[in-house]
Structure formats: C-alpha cells, structure tokens
Design a protein around this motif. Sequence first.
Motif, PDB file in Angstrom:
ATOM      1  N   GLY A   1       0.812  -1.210   0.000  1.00 20.96           N
ATOM      2  CA  GLY A   1       0.000   0.000   0.000  1.00 20.96           C
ATOM      3  C   GLY A   1       0.843   1.256   0.000  1.00 20.96           C
ATOM      4  O   GLY A   1       0.340   2.365  -0.193  1.00 20.96           O
ATOM      5  N   SER A   2       2.160   1.115   0.204  1.00 24.76           N
ATOM      6  CA  SER A   2       3.021   2.287   0.290  1.00 24.76           C
ATOM      7  C   SER A   2       3.916   2.438  -0.954  1.00 24.76           C
ATOM      8  O   SER A   2       4.036   3.527  -1.496  1.00 24.76           O
ATOM      9  N   CYS A   3       4.560   1.315  -1.430  1.00 24.66           N
ATOM     10  CA  CYS A   3       5.527   1.444  -2.524  1.00 24.66           C
ATOM     11  C   CYS A   3       5.206   0.568  -3.725  1.00 24.66           C
ATOM     12  O   CYS A   3       6.004   0.475  -4.657  1.00 24.66           O
ATOM     13  N   ASN A   4       4.039  -0.113  -3.683  1.00 30.76           N
ATOM     14  CA  ASN A   4       3.664  -1.019  -4.772  1.00 30.76           C
ATOM     15  C   ASN A   4       4.614  -2.204  -4.930  1.00 30.76           C
ATOM     16  O   ASN A   4       4.605  -2.876  -5.963  1.00 30.76           O
ATOM     17  N   GLY A   5       5.425  -2.467  -3.915  1.00 36.64           N
ATOM     18  CA  GLY A   5       6.323  -3.625  -3.959  1.00 36.64           C
ATOM     19  C   GLY A   5       5.542  -4.910  -3.686  1.00 36.64           C
ATOM     20  O   GLY A   5       4.346  -4.884  -3.387  1.00 36.64           O
ATOM     21  N   PRO A   6       6.249  -6.057  -3.778  1.00 34.91           N
ATOM     22  CA  PRO A   6       5.579  -7.341  -3.525  1.00 34.91           C
ATOM     23  C   PRO A   6       5.300  -7.560  -2.024  1.00 34.91           C
ATOM     24  O   PRO A   6       6.100  -7.147  -1.182  1.00 34.91           O
ATOM     25  N   VAL A   7       4.159  -8.211  -1.704  1.00 31.04           N
ATOM     26  CA  VAL A   7       3.805  -8.456  -0.297  1.00 31.04           C
ATOM     27  C   VAL A   7       3.693  -9.947  -0.033  1.00 31.04           C
ATOM     28  O   VAL A   7       3.425 -10.729  -0.951  1.00 31.04           O
ATOM     29  N   LYS A   8       3.903 -10.331   1.262  1.00 33.64           N
ATOM     30  CA  LYS A   8       3.697 -11.742   1.624  1.00 33.64           C
ATOM     31  C   LYS A   8       3.277 -11.836   3.091  1.00 33.64           C
ATOM     32  O   LYS A   8       3.609 -10.957   3.895  1.00 33.64           O
ATOM     33  N   PRO A   9       2.536 -12.907   3.422  1.00 27.70           N
ATOM     34  CA  PRO A   9       2.128 -13.088   4.817  1.00 27.70           C
ATOM     35  C   PRO A   9       3.332 -13.458   5.676  1.00 27.70           C
ATOM     36  O   PRO A   9       4.132 -14.288   5.242  1.00 27.70           O
ATOM     37  N   VAL A  10       3.497 -12.846   6.852  1.00 25.30           N
ATOM     38  CA  VAL A  10       4.585 -13.253   7.751  1.00 25.30           C
ATOM     39  C   VAL A  10       4.026 -13.735   9.083  1.00 25.30           C
ATOM     40  O   VAL A  10       3.025 -13.228   9.576  1.00 25.30           O
ATOM     41  N   GLY A  11       4.742 -14.687   9.671  1.00 20.51           N
ATOM     42  CA  GLY A  11       4.334 -15.248  10.948  1.00 20.51           C
ATOM     43  C   GLY A  11       3.271 -16.323  10.756  1.00 20.51           C
ATOM     44  O   GLY A  11       2.863 -16.613   9.631  1.00 20.51           O
ATOM     45  N   GLN A  12       2.869 -16.935  11.880  1.00 17.12           N
ATOM     46  CA  GLN A  12       1.939 -18.048  11.793  1.00 17.12           C
ATOM     47  C   GLN A  12       0.661 -17.809  12.568  1.00 17.12           C
ATOM     48  O   GLN A  12       0.682 -17.358  13.706  1.00 17.12           O
ATOM     49  N   GLY A  13      -0.439 -18.183  11.941  1.00 16.42           N
ATOM     50  CA  GLY A  13      -1.714 -18.338  12.632  1.00 16.42           C
ATOM     51  C   GLY A  13      -2.113 -19.799  12.515  1.00 16.42           C
ATOM     52  O   GLY A  13      -1.445 -20.584  11.828  1.00 16.42           O
ATOM     53  N   THR A  14      -3.198 -20.165  13.172  1.00 16.96           N
ATOM     54  CA  THR A  14      -3.593 -21.581  13.206  1.00 16.96           C
ATOM     55  C   THR A  14      -3.834 -22.148  11.805  1.00 16.96           C
ATOM     56  O   THR A  14      -3.543 -23.308  11.555  1.00 16.96           O
ATOM     57  N   GLN A  15      -4.359 -21.308  10.873  1.00 13.41           N
ATOM     58  CA  GLN A  15      -4.626 -21.834   9.523  1.00 13.41           C
ATOM     59  C   GLN A  15      -3.339 -22.229   8.816  1.00 13.41           C
ATOM     60  O   GLN A  15      -3.272 -23.239   8.129  1.00 13.41           O
ATOM     61  N   ARG A  16      -2.309 -21.401   9.003  1.00 13.11           N
ATOM     62  CA  ARG A  16      -1.036 -21.712   8.343  1.00 13.11           C
ATOM     63  C   ARG A  16      -0.395 -22.946   8.970  1.00 13.11           C
ATOM     64  O   ARG A  16       0.199 -23.764   8.266  1.00 13.11           O
TER      65      ARG A  16
END
Length: 729
Positions: free
Chosen positions: A478-493
Amino acid sequence: MNRTRVLRVAIDTPLRHLFDYWEPTSAGRHAAQVGVRVQVPFGRRRVVGIVAGIAAEPAIAAAKVRAASAVLDADPLFDTPTFEMLLWAARYYHHPIGEVLAAALPVALRRGAALDEIAASWRITASGQSEGLAATAKRAKRQHELLARLLNEGPASAHSLTPWREAVRELAKRGWIELVEQPRVAAPARPVQVANGPALNPDQQAALAAIEATLGTFAVHVAFGVTGSGKTEVYLRAIETVIARGAQALVLVPEIGLTPQLLTRFRERFNVELAVLHSGLNDGERFSAWRAARSGAARIVIGTRSAVLAPLAQLGLIVVDEEHDASYRQQEGFRYSARDLAVTRAQRLGIPVVLGSATPSLETLANVDQNRYRLLRLPTRTGSAQPPVQRVIDLRAHASEQGLAAPTLVAIGKHLGRHAQVLVFLNRRGYAPALFCTSCGWMAPCRHCDSRMTVHLASGRLRCHHCGAEEDIPVVCGSCNGPVKPVGQGTQRVEETLARMFPAAPIVRLDRDAIRRKGEMESAFERVISGEARLLVGTQMLTKGHHFPDVTLVVVLDADQGLFSADFRAAERLAQTITQVAGRAGRAERAGEVLIQTEFPHHALLTQLIEHGYEGFARSAIEERRQAGWPPFSRLALLRAEAGQMSDAEHFLAGARRAAGRLPKDIELLGPAPAAMPRKANRYRAQLLVESSSRSALQNFLDGWIPRIDELQRAKVRWSIEIDPAEVF
Ligand code: ADP
Ligand code: ZN
Ligand code: ZN
C-alpha cells in the motif's frame, strides 16, 4: 392522618442514585415493600423500577416528587440475602444500582411481565393414557418416553421440558398432554434418588469430608487438581448431600465449559429439577430458569457468570469450576467478577463455596497462604500415573518450517508413528498475523485501530481482530507497490504446514473461525475422541474442558507472546495456558510429552514452570507480586476514558485527577496514560490507575471521588471505572 410513604426506587439508568416517588395512593393490588417492582413516571416515559428503600420524607423537595403508578409484585423479587448482595455489589463496583439490578433480572421482568405469568406444567390427559401411550409406542419413541414419564412421575414444569420441545408440541396437538397452572414449589417434589457414582479415592474422600464439615458455615475451599483428577465427582457428592438436606446448589462454569456432557452428567446423577442459566437462552427460557431458581423448584442451578446474580432462596453450596477463567469477569457495563461475588455471597449467607481449578489464580493461592482459604489437593488423575514430561525447544538453535522447529517435527512424526494423537497450540487464529512488504517493510495496518490486519487466506481477506474491519488482500504494497507476503503463523497456516508434512494424518482445527456454533465444537471434539483425527491444532479453545486420552504429545508453538507483556497478569495467564494445554493429554499407559517452543529458553518463568510445575511457578510469582506491590498485595481501580480525539480523553482524565484534590496518604494515582492500544475502532483510549495498599482506603477514596467525576464536563467522552481490573495495560 395516614402519611404517604416515599419509595426509593432503583431505575435502569446510568445515574448513580435512587429516585423518590410517593407510594401509590389508590389501593392497588399489592402493598409496597423493599424488593418489589413498581411502575413509575420517568421523564416522559413510564418505566419499571425496584423499590430499594422506603422512607418517611423525600430526599428532594417534596413538591418535585411524583407518585408511583403501581406496585407490580406481591412479594420481593429477590430473597433478602441476594438483594443485599446486589446492593453491596453496586457499592463495591461503584456501578449505578439500577443497572446492577437490571443485570440481575430477566428481560421479561425488566419490562414489567407478571412474575406468575407462565407458572405452568404439563400433565398427561385421560386420552393420553388410553390412546397416546399405545399409539406412540412404536412410531414415536421420544413422545412415548415423555408420556410414560408424565404418567409415572406426575406433571413436569414447562421449563424442565425444554429439551423435549418437539415431543411436547406433537403431544399437545393431539390432546394427549395439557398445561396446568402450578403453584410455586417450596420443597423438592420428588425424592432426590441419586444414581451411584464411583467409589471415591482417598484424596476425593478427604476433599468431600472437608466440604461437608463446613455445610452451614462460611468457608472457601480450593479444589486444586488437573483435568480428570475427579473434582467434578467431588462437587457431585457435595451437592448430593446439600440437596438431600433440602437446600439448593449453585454451580458456576466458564462460558465454554457448559457442555452437553456436563449437563448429562448432572441429569443422570440427580432426579431433581435443574435450571440452566447462560447467555445463549432466549428471553422465555431465561425467565423460566430464573423463576425455577427463585422458587426453589430447581434444586441445582448451573450457569455462566451472571447466574451468580440469580436469587436462590435456599442456597446451601456454591461451586465455581475453573475459578481462574477469564470469562468470570463481566467486561462491559456492570463490571464484576462472578468468582469474587460468589465468595461474597457465600460469606453473607454463611455457606461454603468451592473454587476448583488445575491452575488457581494467584489471588486464590495467596488467600490459601494466608489461611483464609483451605486447599484441597487432588494430585492424581483418577486411574492413572505419571505427569507429562515437559521440555523447552530453543527456537534460535534449530531450523524451522513455518514456526515448527526441526526437533518438534521429529517428535510429532514419532508420536504419530505410534498411533498416538498430537495437539498443537497457538493462540493466534487466521493464516498469518501480518501482511509484509518485502521491499519497504510496510505492514498492512487497520485503518481504524493501532494494529495490523490478520491475513485470512481461505477467504482472501485481511481482518482486524480488534474492530472486525475487513478488506480484500492487496496484491501489492500500500506504500511502494512492492511485492507483499504473509509473515508469521496463525492456526490456519500451521494446519496447512502440518497437512504438508504429515499428509496421512487427518487434522482438526479448533478456533473461532473454524467453530462458530456450539454444536460444531462438540463434533470436532467427537472426531478427536473417536480417534478419527490424529492432529489437533487450535487456540485457547483447546484449553477448556475436554480431556483427550490418546493425545501423547502437546506442542506449545509460541510461549513468547506472554513472557514480556507490560501487564502484571500476563505471566500468570501464560503459565495457566501452558499448564491447561499440557493437562489435556495422556493416560496411564502412555506418558505424555510437552514441548514448549521459545526464543528465551532460560527465562525464569519458564524454568520455574518446567522444573516445579504450576505450583512452583505460582510461589515465585506471588513473591514477585509482593515485592512489586501488585494485587493481591495492593488494590486497584482503573478509570478509563475514550473519545474521538485523544486530547479529549486525556483532558477528561486530567480533570478527574485534579478533582481528586489532595490525595490521602494511602492512595496513588498513575496516569493519565494512553491505553495499550490507544486507538481502537476509531476511538482514542486513555486511563488513570488508582492504587492503594488497603481495600477500605481505596473504597473510601472512590466514594468521595466518583461523584466529583460525575460532575465533570465530559462532552464527547465516555468513561467507566473497573474495580479489581483484570488487565491494567
Ligand atoms: P475433573 O472434574 O477434575 O476433570 P472428573 O470428576 O470429571 O474430574 O473425573 C474424571 C473422570 O474420572 C470422569 O469420567 C469420572 O467419572 C471419573 N472418576 C472420577 N472419580 C472417580 C473415582 N473415584 N473412581 C473412578 N472414576 C472416577
Ligand atoms: Zn512497500
Ligand atoms: Zn481495527
């Protein structure tokens, strides 16, 4: 001349005082007395209030006093001790009396319904006996059972037949049963007829004897034992004695602990009427359960938090199961602790109360240390042997796969290979706790809170777990149009990772996204207990209630969330969670194993817990609290304010601080300071903490201070006070 008396009426408003009305002059149906409802004019409305006192003279100018319209009840709604406890609670928690009494009443009564409106029971009719029994015998088993029961045992209250709703409807349609008015019951209608339980082990016998020795006097017993150590069996025996003596028993359970299994266990054991009070009831069900508690028709009342406010005229014993559970605290409106009110209620009535837990709160254990509460130990699981072996896994020392360290994965494989089940605990639902930009470090924020959005991959959404805001997962930063990815773990992951690593092992996930209704939790537990599921992943939900005998390995994925919180209760909560999760597992033939993953393997709290168990941890944690002067070695109250602008909230609290004037020597004010999450759902939140070494000094101070806060200019600000707050940061 007969002078008209003044009724001092509690009305459901945020105002902290009673309202004066003249007693109705026209001879109404009922005479006014303390504890009855009255209908009164209030502004332009007509409202229902409760008479809290009767005086000869009004407290305000007589010309301003209006007349009450009608007295609604023949008798007080609450027995005297219950009513006095409620008045006491309003004073102690500094909450408006009208709102406290409203919280204790079913909605129907708050709206003015007659108390006797639905005092009805079902009985079998003549045609039900001549035709109904035969007609239902083959094709309608449940209807037949109900008819047979009504024939053998006589009429049953409509309330007690709630589980039979369908059958009742069908039978009534055919005229085989009918509704009859039933007078209020004062004593058990039928013999107790208790089914036999197992023979108690020596620890259970000692606990039961200790409780029974105090029937009729105030005492607090702490039943300290892991899940499966036989605490419930001890409650059942003590309750048996209490109801055989003609008294009632009140059993409080956590929100999530009121399971069908528990109710079945009570129903199978006792042939007496049971009233169940919880938040899932509709208004009618709540009303009839409340009435059954009040009249004494229900000899046993089982309920969540608010059941502690219900009237029980013949109360002889209170049980608070899982006394450390957070759901005993009401967090909005009338903020109270049901556990603490249960103790106060028992004290006022002169009856015993049993607080049960595998992980008693530090407050409770400190009371044991001071010989105010008695400790009843139930150290062993019934029919089993050794406690699980606990071990720390140093996350810094091992490679890991999505939060699962290499040695953890090896252990999971080993236990699954032995056909055992494995439980993985992580107190974070969703797929990942943040969406991260790999080029600039941006994390998708919530627009309404000072927090990050949680990634929910299955639904393709980002969700804020604090305010509920949702949006689509963005493709780029949302700031630089760079690539994003989920970090860290929740129960679904974690579920996804485990499915990849152990494809042959069916998984059950238990969290608020997977389990939305009560029935779903039961069926998930069923899949675990039947052995169909081999891996169990879940949040806090896993720590309650059930014992899973075939689980031999418990993994605590991330202990570090609780280790470094500013809140003085965080360590206690972490130790309780780890102990409760660990306690789900194992049975005699297979020793359980518990792995705790952390980046701080030498943290004092963890080593205490692992080397000396929960009790060892508690001893040192209580000592820390003593040295730091935290509760129970001091008393706290928390004044909270929220507004659309932080400056408004802080300005209000600064005014409250000035209004306190010169502080008594035993009182300290800390703040105003922003709350731990200053902005939540677009409201800015700040707080002022009041601390004292003595409960009475704190109460005296609040008695003088709160009326002055009430008078402060507070446009745009909402404020509340919490006594003995659960969390202070
Ligand atoms: P807790 O409330 O501490 O979890 P429970 O009272 O539910 O423990 O007991 C666990 C299980 O052991 C239950 O199935 C119960 O029926 C059984 N149980 C309890 N006490 C005994 C006993 N003395 N002998 C045999 N079984 C028992
Ligand atoms: Zn970026
Ligand atoms: Zn939010």
